[in-house]
Design a protein around this motif. Structure first.
Motif, PDB file in Angstrom:
ATOM      1  N   HIS A 194      -6.537  44.092  -2.190  1.00  0.00           N
ATOM      2  CA  HIS A 194      -7.153  45.021  -1.253  1.00  0.00           C
ATOM      3  C   HIS A 194      -6.194  45.471  -0.170  1.00  0.00           C
ATOM      4  CE1 HIS A 194      -8.153  42.184   2.097  1.00  0.00           C
ATOM      5  NE2 HIS A 194      -8.118  43.297   2.773  1.00  0.00           N
ATOM      6  N   LEU A 195      -5.129  44.706   0.015  1.00  0.00           N
ATOM      7  CA  LEU A 195      -4.227  45.058   1.105  1.00  0.00           C
ATOM      8  C   LEU A 195      -3.407  46.303   0.809  1.00  0.00           C
ATOM      9  CD1 LEU A 195      -2.687  41.922   2.694  1.00  0.00           C
ATOM     10  CD2 LEU A 195      -4.047  43.722   3.721  1.00  0.00           C
ATOM     11  N   HIS A 246      -6.213  39.284  -1.561  1.00  0.00           N
ATOM     12  CA  HIS A 246      -5.358  39.806  -0.518  1.00  0.00           C
ATOM     13  C   HIS A 246      -4.521  40.976  -0.996  1.00  0.00           C
ATOM     14  CE1 HIS A 246      -4.840  37.335   3.125  1.00  0.00           C
ATOM     15  NE2 HIS A 246      -4.136  38.388   3.470  1.00  0.00           N
ATOM     16  N   HIS A 247      -3.776  40.685  -2.060  1.00  0.00           N
ATOM     17  CA  HIS A 247      -2.841  41.695  -2.524  1.00  0.00           C
ATOM     18  C   HIS A 247      -3.575  42.883  -3.102  1.00  0.00           C
ATOM     19  CE1 HIS A 247       0.562  39.439  -1.469  1.00  0.00           C
ATOM     20  NE2 HIS A 247       0.195  38.394  -2.171  1.00  0.00           N
ATOM     21  N   LEU A 258      -5.412  34.792  -2.331  1.00  0.00           N
ATOM     22  CA  LEU A 258      -4.138  35.503  -2.368  1.00  0.00           C
ATOM     23  C   LEU A 258      -4.238  36.749  -3.235  1.00  0.00           C
ATOM     24  CD1 LEU A 258      -1.344  32.811  -2.584  1.00  0.00           C
ATOM     25  CD2 LEU A 258      -1.609  34.621  -0.902  1.00  0.00           C
ATOM     26  N   ARG A 300      -3.774  49.245   3.524  1.00  0.00           N
ATOM     27  CA  ARG A 300      -3.073  48.802   4.713  1.00  0.00           C
ATOM     28  C   ARG A 300      -2.214  49.949   5.266  1.00  0.00           C
ATOM     29  NH1 ARG A 300       1.863  45.140   4.946  1.00  0.00           N
ATOM     30  NH2 ARG A 300       2.105  44.767   7.151  1.00  0.00           N
ATOM     31  N   GLU A 301      -2.277  50.104   6.561  1.00  0.00           N
ATOM     32  CA  GLU A 301      -1.462  51.153   7.167  1.00  0.00           C
ATOM     33  C   GLU A 301      -0.048  50.626   7.334  1.00  0.00           C
ATOM     34  OE1 GLU A 301      -4.753  53.056  10.129  1.00  0.00           O
ATOM     35  OE2 GLU A 301      -4.121  50.990  10.352  1.00  0.00           O
ATOM     36  N   VAL A 302       0.769  50.971   6.404  1.00  0.00           N
ATOM     37  CA  VAL A 302       2.116  50.430   6.421  1.00  0.00           C
ATOM     38  C   VAL A 302       2.939  51.099   7.494  1.00  0.00           C
ATOM     39  CG1 VAL A 302       4.239  50.235   5.100  1.00  0.00           C
ATOM     40  CG2 VAL A 302       2.062  49.772   4.021  1.00  0.00           C
ATOM     41  N   PHE A 303       2.744  52.360   7.616  1.00  0.00           N
ATOM     42  CA  PHE A 303       3.559  53.077   8.600  1.00  0.00           C
ATOM     43  C   PHE A 303       2.708  54.108   9.313  1.00  0.00           C
ATOM     44  CE2 PHE A 303       7.411  54.056  10.526  1.00  0.00           C
ATOM     45  CZ  PHE A 303       7.460  55.416  10.737  1.00  0.00           C
ATOM     46  N   GLU A 304       2.906  54.211  10.557  1.00  0.00           N
ATOM     47  CA  GLU A 304       2.072  55.113  11.345  1.00  0.00           C
ATOM     48  C   GLU A 304       2.898  55.604  12.514  1.00  0.00           C
ATOM     49  OE1 GLU A 304      -2.293  54.118  12.354  1.00  0.00           O
ATOM     50  OE2 GLU A 304      -1.064  53.689  14.085  1.00  0.00           O
ATOM     51  N   LEU A 305       3.125  56.875  12.578  1.00  0.00           N
ATOM     52  CA  LEU A 305       3.971  57.378  13.670  1.00  0.00           C
ATOM     53  C   LEU A 305       3.298  58.562  14.356  1.00  0.00           C
ATOM     54  CD1 LEU A 305       7.638  57.254  12.422  1.00  0.00           C
ATOM     55  CD2 LEU A 305       6.755  56.278  14.520  1.00  0.00           C
TER      56      LEU A 305
END
Lengths: 576, 286
Positions: free
Chosen positions: A566-567, A563-564, A560, A571-576
């Protein structure tokens, strides 16, 4: 200890340490045959040379264990074969030495107090103490052994059943002997021996082995447990003192089991539970044949028991319906208040302030003994040439009631209802969102637990002969709760053990009665620090403390965290 | 995916209306968390609900599952008004998971799933105490079904572990299995991939498609845009309690208002850069 003595030093000193330890063990063994006390009044007459008292013999058992555990490894690993690894020799020797020293210490203190001074200790006690100190010091210098693996040894079914039977026989013997000790010091010394023995056996891995054997032979276990409980009165030879304590323990334990549903399974803190026991007792009292009974209706006891349970249960509904909407601390306060209201109400139903139902603080005395199917519970009987007195009769009746309560508890626990209860305990909102009717289930637990308490109360009324409001004070509720928490919430065996300890200790240690609450408070604090899950852990919680799961839990935790860590950055939280 | 999406974005494969939220408003004191939101979910559909933090997505979810009672507006499920309690909503056929995992931590995985079956079983206290046939029958059936569900979500063999000891991704899947155990027609997932790595997210995606293939409709809240546009037939974007855009993934993805809501308007010169508007400047002039 590991931190205090470096491993290198341990390795260097392992032979001298073993020699010193054996010397200590021999000294302790020799002390068995020496007098420990100057006068015969202390413990069980330890004043004779070469004629050990029973307690001295028990001490000898511990001394021999230390000796054997230290001496046997001397034959060498090849001869021991796999047993070199299965038993944790060094660690067990350490535990045995500490247990023996503790027992000798308790005995010495008890002798000094009972005879009025340390001067009354005879050479035996000093030899035992010195031997114990030697053995403990020496075993501290031995390298630690790996944990025992007795439970992995394949054993035949007959061996497992024999193991269970032996365990039960030991429980019966321990209970019969321990309860028979009238001297407080002797009782404490014996208790120290028992606790030490339990710790040593645990160190051997005997309990792991036994729990597997028990899981494989569940029916044998239940049957033998009940046989032992049933046979207990035969070991007392008509002694009322012990049987009266035993019957009280059972009444207390039965009530605690009812509370265990509410507290252990559903997680509702109820501080007024004694009121339900009182409701059952008062109902049985006013319906009894007593000259002071206020209701002119005297049904047979079987009916009375059901009415008592129903009255308590109804009270549970009346209290529960409005209050179960609050939870946690609020529920605790409301139930606490309810318990007091019950007691004060019973005090006031004396004809002055209300209808005369309970004769106020005088209560209802003179409740006659039970008579079921022509069997008068007040009369002693002779069975197999052994006197079975009044208290033994009630003991057997309570055993029956207890059996029923255990069946109800376990069957409910392992059903849809029990799962719903535990789900409420774990996360009430999630349970509701998964379709569990939380309010109805909580109400069922409350009134069901109250029913069981009411049944126990009905027997208690006849056992106690009189019922008065001041028997049902808040302190009793607190003790019930302590029994549940001490033994292990949500378990049957744990609550039985917890109730036994809490009811037995004050009976056996009367000299301590002024400090009873202090003692229990300390006990609870120590428990919460070292074993918060209680003496017997719930099988659901037990998994948490199992080694494999613990490792797994650690892994999960690490996972866990990783996880946190490296995430979040990549991590691509938003992609538009 | 629909080749010809109409304005509401309902795909051609959509069936009858399952859930019909009509002008739902949720007001907490002076704060209007959800304002006049309407949303329909049809059978066999995966609908996404996106929006920046604090947009009111979870509040809207709680209105749909009976945890909150909307201040105004109505929610209909299968043509009936939504029952007032969460457990009755579950009975009606709507199940949910939580944004923060809310498993029963000290129960085993299989027990967690069996709790989900509570509303579909009838065993009462008498049946359980006396081990009557109904208890035994239901117990056998529940255990079997729970094992099937664990297999379905990919937790074969983990049934006897305490749920707290399961790895993170497995806990999320167990929560879905528990929700499926309530035998729902509509599954509401609140951020099912929160805290997952890309590989686990892909597995979650596959699992959700598998659930849809069982004939369930799914309403999902997510922040992971790639995930949501891959997955959903239709997406609604909620901003400050109101539906900003609703349509297919493409429509929502390219809507300038959505982009603005998430990353702000394109940089234009702020007003205060004009002379006289800068704080303090007017004072200096005077």
């Amino acid at each position: 200890m590991r931190a205090i003595i470096p491993d290198a030093l341990k390795l260097q000193l392992r032979y001298p340490a073993r020699a010193v330890g054996i010397l200590g063990a021999l000294a302790m063994a020799a002390a068995v045959f020496m007098p420990w006390a100057y006068g015969p009044g202390a413990l069980d007459n330890m004043t004779l040379w070469a004629s050990p008292s029973p307690l001295q013999l028990f001490f000898g058992v511990l001394a021999l264990l230390v000796l054997a555990l230290l001496a046997i490894p001397l034959v060498g690993k090849p001869k021991l074969g796999r047993w070199a690894h299965i038993l944790a020799w060094n660690t067990s020797a350490k535990t045995s030495a500490i247990s023996a020293l503790a027992m000798a210490g308790v005995a010495a203190i008890a002798i000094a107090i009972e005879l009025g001074g340390v001067v009354n200790l005879d050479p035996g006690a000093w030899v035992a103490l010195v031997g114990g100190v030697l053995a403990v010091t020496a075993t501290l210098f031995l390298p630690d052994s790996p944990p025992p693996s007795l439970e992995r040894v394949k054993s035949a079914k007959w061996l497992q059943i024999t193991g269970i039977a032996l365990g039960m026989a030991a429980v019966l013997f321990g209970a019969a002997y321990g309860l028979g000790l009238s001297d407080a010091g002797a009782f404490l010394t014996f208790a120290a021996f028992l606790v030490g023995l339990v710790l040593i056996l645990r160190q051997f891995g005997v309990f792991d082995w036994l729990s597997i054997a028990a899981a494989n032979n569940r029916q044998v276990l239940v049957l033998s447990a009940f046989t032992v409980a049933f046979a207990f009165p035969f070991t007392q030879d008509g002694s009322d003192a012990t049987m009266s304590v035993a019957a009280q323990v059972l009444i207390f334990a039965a009530t605690a089991l009812g509370l265990n549903i509410v507290v252990g399974l559903v997680g509702l803190l109820d501080l007024g539970y004694i009121a339900f026991l009182g409701a059952g007792a008062f109902t049985a009292a006013v319906l009894s044949e007593s000259a002071f009974a206020t209701i002119d209706f005297h049904p047979p006891f079987v009916i009375t028991v059901l009415i008592s349970g129903a009255v308590a249960s109804l009270l549970g509904l009346v209290i529960g319906a409005p209050t179960l909407r609050v939870s946690g601390d609020y529920l605790a306060i409301v139930t606490l208040a309810f318990g007091e209201i019950f007691r004060i109400t019973m005090n006031n139903l004396d004809g002055n302030d209300g209808p005369n139902l309970t004769h106020g603080s005088n209560g209802i005395p003179g409740i006659p003994d039970l008579s079921l199917l022509g069997f008068d519970f007040g009369q002693p009987h002779v069975i197999l040439g052994i006197d079975i007195g009044r208290f033994a009769n009630y003991y057997w009746l309570m055993l029956l009631v207890m059996g029923l309560i255990i069946v109800v508890f376990t069957n409910l626990n392992h059903s849809r209802i029990g799962r719903g209860w535990v789900a409420i305990r774990e996360d009430e909102l999630a349970a509701e969102a998964m379709g569990v009717n939380t309010f109805a289930l909580k109400l069922l637990a409350f009134s069901g637990g109250a029913f069981l308490a009411g049944v126990a109360g009905a027997v208690k009324a006849h056992y106690d002969v009189s019922v008065t409001p001041d028997q049902y004070v808040f302190l009793e509720s607190a003790f019930l709760l302590a029994a549940v928490v001490l033994g292990g919430m949500g378990t049957v065996a744990g609550v039985l053990i917890g109730a036994t300890i809490l009811k037995l200790l004050p009976e056996k240690l009367r000299f301590f009665s002024d400090y009873r609450l202090l003692l229990f408070g300390l006990l609870m604090v120590v428990m919460m620090r070292f074993r918060p899950e209680g003496i017997v852990a719930d099988e659901r919680r037990q998994l948490e403390f199992h080694d494999d799961s613990e490792e797994l839990a650690d892994e999960v935790e690490e996972e866990l965290i990783a996880h946190h860590a490296h995430l979040n950055p990549d991590r691509e939280v938003f992609e538009l | 995916m629909s080749s010809n999406p109409d304005e509401s974005g309902v795909g051609v494969n959509a069936g009858e209306v399952l859930l019909d939220a009509h002008n739902v408003t949720m007001q907490f004191g002076g704060l209007r968390a959800v304002n006049d939101v309407s949303l329909r979910v049809h059978t066999g559909e995966i609908v996404g609900l996106i929006g920046p933090n604090g947009a009111g997505k979870t509040t809207f979810f709680n209105c749909l599952t009976g945890l909150y009672k909307p201040t105004a507006g109505s929610v209909e499920f299968l043509g009936e008004p939504l029952p007032p309690k969460p457990r009755l909503v579950v009975r009606a056929g709507m199940a949910r998971t939580f944004q923060n995992i809310r498993l029963f931590h000290n129960m085993t995985a299989i027990e967690n799933v069996m709790v989900g079956m509570y509303s579909r079983t009838q065993t009462n206290a008498i049946d359980a105490i006396f081990r009557l046939p109904r208890h035994r029958r239901e117990e056998l059936a529940s255990t079997k079904r729970a094992k099937e569900l664990l297999d379905f979500v990919g937790l074969t063999g983990s049934g006897d572990s305490l749920s707290r000891n399961l790895p993170y991704g497995d806990q999320r899947r167990l929560e879905i299995a528990r929700a499926l155990a309530t035998d729902p027609k509509l599954l509401l997932l609140d951020e099912p991939t929160a805290g997952m790595n890309p590989q686990e997210t892909r597995q979650a995606e596959e699992l959700i498609f598998k659930i849809r293939d069982l004939g369930l409709a799914i309403l999902v809240i997510e922040h992971d845009m790639r995930f949501i546009f891959n997955l959903c037939d239709r997406v609604a974007c909620l901003v400050r309690g109101e539906v900003l855009v609703e349509g297919t993934g493409k429509v929502v993805q390219n809507d300038p208002r959505v982009i603005e809501a998430y990353i702000g308007a394109p940089a234009t010169e702020p007003d205060w850069q004009q002379p006289g508007d800068r704080p303090g400047e007017g004072v200096a002039d005077a």
